[in-house]
Design a protein around this motif. Structure first.
Motif, mmCIF file in Angstrom:
data_model
loop_
_atom_site.group_PDB
_atom_site.id
_atom_site.type_symbol
_atom_site.label_atom_id
_atom_site.label_comp_id
_atom_site.label_asym_id
_atom_site.label_seq_id
_atom_site.Cartn_x
_atom_site.Cartn_y
_atom_site.Cartn_z
ATOM 1 N N ALA A 61 0.835 -1.209 0.000
ATOM 2 C CA ALA A 61 0.000 0.000 0.000
ATOM 3 C C ALA A 61 0.870 1.258 0.000
ATOM 4 C CB ALA A 61 -0.934 -0.005 1.204
ATOM 5 N N TRP A 62 1.959 1.230 0.745
ATOM 6 C CA TRP A 62 2.869 2.376 0.796
ATOM 7 C C TRP A 62 3.501 2.609 -0.580
ATOM 8 C CZ3 TRP A 62 3.653 6.454 3.584
ATOM 9 C CH2 TRP A 62 4.835 7.169 3.457
ATOM 10 N N ILE A 63 3.929 1.530 -1.222
ATOM 11 C CA ILE A 63 4.518 1.635 -2.563
ATOM 12 C C ILE A 63 3.482 2.160 -3.555
ATOM 13 C CG2 ILE A 63 5.357 0.270 -4.523
ATOM 14 C CD1 ILE A 63 6.822 -1.470 -2.401
ATOM 15 N N ALA A 64 2.296 1.600 -3.514
ATOM 16 C CA ALA A 64 1.227 2.003 -4.441
ATOM 17 C C ALA A 64 0.915 3.493 -4.274
ATOM 18 C CB ALA A 64 -0.018 1.161 -4.208
ATOM 19 N N HIS A 65 0.877 3.950 -3.050
ATOM 20 C CA HIS A 65 0.619 5.363 -2.794
ATOM 21 C C HIS A 65 1.726 6.225 -3.416
ATOM 22 C CE1 HIS A 65 -0.595 9.009 -0.754
ATOM 23 N NE2 HIS A 65 0.642 9.123 -0.277
ATOM 24 N N GLY A 66 2.959 5.837 -3.214
ATOM 25 C CA GLY A 66 4.088 6.594 -3.749
ATOM 26 C C GLY A 66 4.138 6.607 -5.263
ATOM 27 N N GLN A 67 3.647 5.533 -5.886
ATOM 28 C CA GLN A 67 3.643 5.436 -7.346
ATOM 29 C C GLN A 67 2.347 5.980 -7.955
ATOM 30 O OE1 GLN A 67 6.341 4.313 -9.263
ATOM 31 N NE2 GLN A 67 7.312 4.498 -7.263
ATOM 32 N N ASP A 68 1.370 6.280 -7.116
ATOM 33 C CA ASP A 68 0.039 6.698 -7.559
ATOM 34 C C ASP A 68 -0.554 5.673 -8.530
ATOM 35 O OD1 ASP A 68 -2.218 8.295 -7.549
ATOM 36 O OD2 ASP A 68 -1.504 9.604 -9.145
ATOM 37 N N HIS A 69 -0.367 4.400 -8.169
ATOM 38 C CA HIS A 69 -0.887 3.296 -8.991
ATOM 39 C C HIS A 69 -1.273 2.172 -8.037
ATOM 40 C CE1 HIS A 69 -1.533 1.459 -12.866
ATOM 41 N NE2 HIS A 69 -0.943 0.357 -12.422
ATOM 42 N N HIS A 70 -2.568 1.913 -7.940
ATOM 43 C CA HIS A 70 -3.089 1.086 -6.854
ATOM 44 C C HIS A 70 -3.657 -0.238 -7.366
ATOM 45 C CE1 HIS A 70 -3.184 5.341 -5.765
ATOM 46 N NE2 HIS A 70 -2.707 4.888 -4.618
#
Length: 109
Positions: A61-70
Motif C-alpha cells: 500500500a505504501w509503494i502504491a501510494h508513492g507510485q500513484d498506482h493502486h
C-alpha cells in the motif's frame, strides 16, 4: 529483468492506450509468477500467517501510494492476491509491470 522494472517510477499521467498482447507477453517474462487474468496481471503471494500477510499488504500500500498506482487486493489469512491494471488506459500498461516488480522486490533479500 524485474530488477530493472522495480527501479523505474510509474508514469503519471500515462499517454496512449493499453499495451498490445505481444507487449504484455514480453513483459510477463520479466516478472516471475505473474499471469494475465481477466484483463489484469495477477499473482498470489503466500505467507506463514496473518501478521506476515498484513505486513506485505501495508508495505505494498505504501509503494502504491508513492507510485500513484493502486492494485486490487484479495487478502486472506496466509495469502494475498494482487491484481494490477490501468483504468485510465482501459487495459494493461507499463505501470502495472513496474508495480508488479516492486511488489516482488518486497520479498527479495
Amino acid at each position: 529483468m524485474s530488477r530493472e522494472l522495480a527501479m523505474m517510477k510509474c508514469v503519471v499521467p500515462l499517454q496512449g492506450g493499453p499495451m498490445t498482447s505481444q507487449e504484455i507477453e514480453d513483459h510477463l517474462k520479466k516478472v516471475q509468477g505473474w499471469s494475465l487474468q481477466g484483463g489484469a496481471i495477477e499473482k498470489t503471494f503466500s505467507f506463514a500467517n496473518y501478521h506476515e500477510t498484513m505486513a506485505f499488504v501495508n508495505a505494498l500500500a505504501w509503494i502504491a501510494h508513492g507510485q500513484d498506482h493502486h492494485p486490487d487486493l484479495a487478502v486472506s489469512y496466509d495469502r494475498c492476491v494482487v491484481r494490477f491494471n490501468t483504468h485510465s488506459v482501459g487495459g494493461i500498461s507499463i505501470n502495472d509491470f513496474i508495480c508488479a516488480a516492486k511488489a516482488d522486490a518486497l520479498l527479495q533479500p
